[in-house]
Structures are given as C-alpha cells and as structure tokens.
Design a protein around this motif. Structure first.
Motif, short mmCIF file in Angstrom:
data_model
loop_
_atom_site.label_atom_id
_atom_site.label_comp_id
_atom_site.label_asym_id
_atom_site.label_seq_id
_atom_site.Cartn_x
_atom_site.Cartn_y
_atom_site.Cartn_z
N ALA A 81 0.83 -1.21 0.00
CA ALA A 81 0.00 0.00 0.00
C ALA A 81 0.86 1.26 0.00
N ASP A 82 2.18 1.11 0.00
CA ASP A 82 3.09 2.26 0.00
C ASP A 82 2.78 3.23 -1.12
N ALA A 83 3.14 4.49 -0.91
CA ALA A 83 3.14 5.49 -1.97
C ALA A 83 4.32 5.19 -2.89
N VAL A 84 4.31 5.76 -4.06
CA VAL A 84 5.35 5.49 -5.05
C VAL A 84 6.76 5.79 -4.51
N GLU A 85 6.91 6.84 -3.72
CA GLU A 85 8.23 7.20 -3.20
C GLU A 85 8.79 6.12 -2.28
N ALA A 86 7.96 5.60 -1.41
CA ALA A 86 8.40 4.55 -0.48
C ALA A 86 8.68 3.25 -1.24
N ALA A 87 7.86 2.92 -2.20
CA ALA A 87 8.07 1.70 -2.99
C ALA A 87 9.36 1.82 -3.80
N ALA A 88 9.60 2.99 -4.38
CA ALA A 88 10.84 3.21 -5.13
C ALA A 88 12.05 3.11 -4.21
N GLN A 89 11.91 3.59 -2.99
CA GLN A 89 13.00 3.47 -2.01
C GLN A 89 13.27 2.01 -1.69
N THR A 90 12.24 1.19 -1.59
CA THR A 90 12.40 -0.24 -1.35
C THR A 90 13.19 -0.87 -2.49
N VAL A 91 12.84 -0.56 -3.71
CA VAL A 91 13.52 -1.12 -4.87
C VAL A 91 14.99 -0.72 -4.86
N THR A 92 15.26 0.55 -4.64
CA THR A 92 16.64 1.06 -4.65
C THR A 92 17.45 0.51 -3.49
N ARG A 93 16.88 0.56 -2.30
CA ARG A 93 17.59 0.13 -1.09
C ARG A 93 18.05 -1.32 -1.17
N HIS A 94 17.24 -2.17 -1.80
CA HIS A 94 17.53 -3.60 -1.83
C HIS A 94 17.94 -4.11 -3.21
N GLY A 95 18.06 -3.20 -4.16
CA GLY A 95 18.46 -3.60 -5.50
C GLY A 95 17.51 -4.62 -6.11
N LEU A 96 16.23 -4.44 -5.89
CA LEU A 96 15.25 -5.42 -6.36
C LEU A 96 15.15 -5.39 -7.88
N THR A 97 15.22 -6.56 -8.46
CA THR A 97 15.14 -6.70 -9.91
C THR A 97 13.80 -7.25 -10.37
N PHE A 98 12.96 -7.64 -9.44
CA PHE A 98 11.63 -8.13 -9.79
C PHE A 98 10.62 -6.99 -9.64
N PRO A 99 9.47 -7.10 -10.30
CA PRO A 99 8.48 -6.02 -10.27
C PRO A 99 7.96 -5.74 -8.86
N VAL A 100 7.87 -4.45 -8.55
CA VAL A 100 7.32 -3.99 -7.27
C VAL A 100 6.19 -3.01 -7.58
N ALA A 101 5.01 -3.33 -7.07
CA ALA A 101 3.84 -2.49 -7.27
C ALA A 101 3.49 -1.78 -5.97
N TYR A 102 2.78 -0.70 -6.09
CA TYR A 102 2.46 0.15 -4.94
C TYR A 102 1.02 0.64 -5.03
N GLY A 103 0.58 1.30 -3.96
CA GLY A 103 -0.72 1.94 -3.98
C GLY A 103 -1.91 1.02 -3.80
N LEU A 104 -1.70 -0.17 -3.24
CA LEU A 104 -2.83 -1.07 -3.01
C LEU A 104 -3.81 -0.43 -2.03
N ALA A 105 -5.08 -0.68 -2.22
CA ALA A 105 -6.12 -0.25 -1.28
C ALA A 105 -6.29 -1.36 -0.25
N PRO A 106 -5.78 -1.16 0.97
CA PRO A 106 -5.77 -2.25 1.95
C PRO A 106 -7.12 -2.92 2.20
N ARG A 107 -8.16 -2.15 2.41
CA ARG A 107 -9.48 -2.76 2.69
C ARG A 107 -9.96 -3.61 1.51
N GLU A 108 -9.76 -3.12 0.31
CA GLU A 108 -10.19 -3.87 -0.88
C GLU A 108 -9.43 -5.18 -1.00
N ILE A 109 -8.12 -5.14 -0.82
CA ILE A 109 -7.31 -6.36 -0.94
C ILE A 109 -7.65 -7.33 0.19
N ALA A 110 -7.93 -6.81 1.37
CA ALA A 110 -8.34 -7.68 2.48
C ALA A 110 -9.62 -8.43 2.12
#
Length: 164
Positions: A81-110
């Motif tokens: 559910a992170d905002a794009v900035e936090a999700a981008a930080q996750t990708v950069t911080r950990h060098g993630l090479t797999f797709p990372v999506a953001y902005g999930l609506a928690p109640r809807e996904i629950a």
C-alpha cells in the motif's frame, strides 16, 4: 502490541483462482495479476511497507535467490500500500530486480484476497501466494502480524516439489 483489524474476507486456498489485482509499478506500467505471469509459476508477496524491517528482510532474501527463481521460470512480484516514493526506495535500497507495485487499497485487498489489515487499516499484513501457471493458488500464507511469511528457499523448494 500491534493489533490487526478484522475484515470479513474469504481466505484463498489451494486450487482457488487468484482474484484480479491491478496496481502501478515502480518505474512505470501496471501489474495485472494473474494475467502477468500467465503460463509461469509465480510468487506474489504482499508486504507491509518500506518501513517494516521484517518485510525488508524478506524482500532481500527473495532478491538473493532471484536468479534461481528466474532459472526455474518462476516470476516474483512484490506489492504494498506504500506510496510510489516509499516503494521506489524499497527497490533502490535492496536492489530489487523483480516487479514492485504500490498503492494497493488495503481494505479492498483484504476483502478480495484475504490479507489481514493493520488496526488502522493503513497497510496489509504480510501475505504470500504461490500461483500455478494457470493462475490458481498453489499456496496461500496469511500473517496477522509482523512475522510469519514465505521465505525464499522454502518457496523455491516448494515449487520444485510441486513440479515433480
């Protein structure tokens, strides 16, 4: 102590079709599940957010084995559910090479995927899915708190076992 908000939801089980999920990707584009990995085994990791040390550890662990997953034609996806900035930080911080999506609506996904919510419904608790090539669930692992989640080595071994 962290509390979890209970939402009336159905938990996914082995053999269930994975419900449609659409979310923007860090770096552009949109992730469409279960369409994106159609024809491939896949691992879908719903993580609490960049702020969560347990999630960061899990994502790092999957990144360390990302080449082994790719060699087995297993696709990895991480979503929060992170905002794009936090999700981008996750990708950069950990060098993630797999797709990372953001902005999930928690109640809807629950409600649609069965993930547990934080007490304030601001984020999803850790949830992991292994999907078969036809988009059905091979494994669903739900955590109601910070710990209890898929780990990379076990998940890779699980898919190898199912393929036999």
């Amino acid at each position: 102590m962290t509390q979890t908000l209970t939402v009336h939801a159905v938990r996914l089980a082995e053999g269930d079709p994975f419900p449609r999920l659409s979310a923007p990707l860090v770096g552009g584009g949109v992730l469409e599940l279960p369409v994106a990995p159609q024809g491939y085994w896949s691992v879908v990791l719903l993580y609490r957010g960049d702020w969560c040390p347990f999630c960061r550890s899990q994502l790092t662990e999957f990144q360390k084995l990302a080449e082994q997953f790719a060699a087995q034609d297993i696709q990895l996806f991480a979503l929060s559910a992170d905002a794009v900035e936090a999700a981008a930080q996750t990708v950069t911080r950990h060098g993630l090479t797999f797709p990372v999506a953001y902005g999930l609506a928690p109640r809807e996904i629950a409600q649609t995927h069965g993930a547990y919510l934080s007490a304030d419904a601001a984020y999803l608790q850790a949830t992991g899915f292994v999907l078969r090539p036809d988009g059905t669930v091979a494994l669903a692992l739900y955590s109601s708190g910070a710990v209890g989640r898929l780990n990379a080595a076990d998940t890779l071994g699980f898919v190898q076992y199912l393929r036999r």
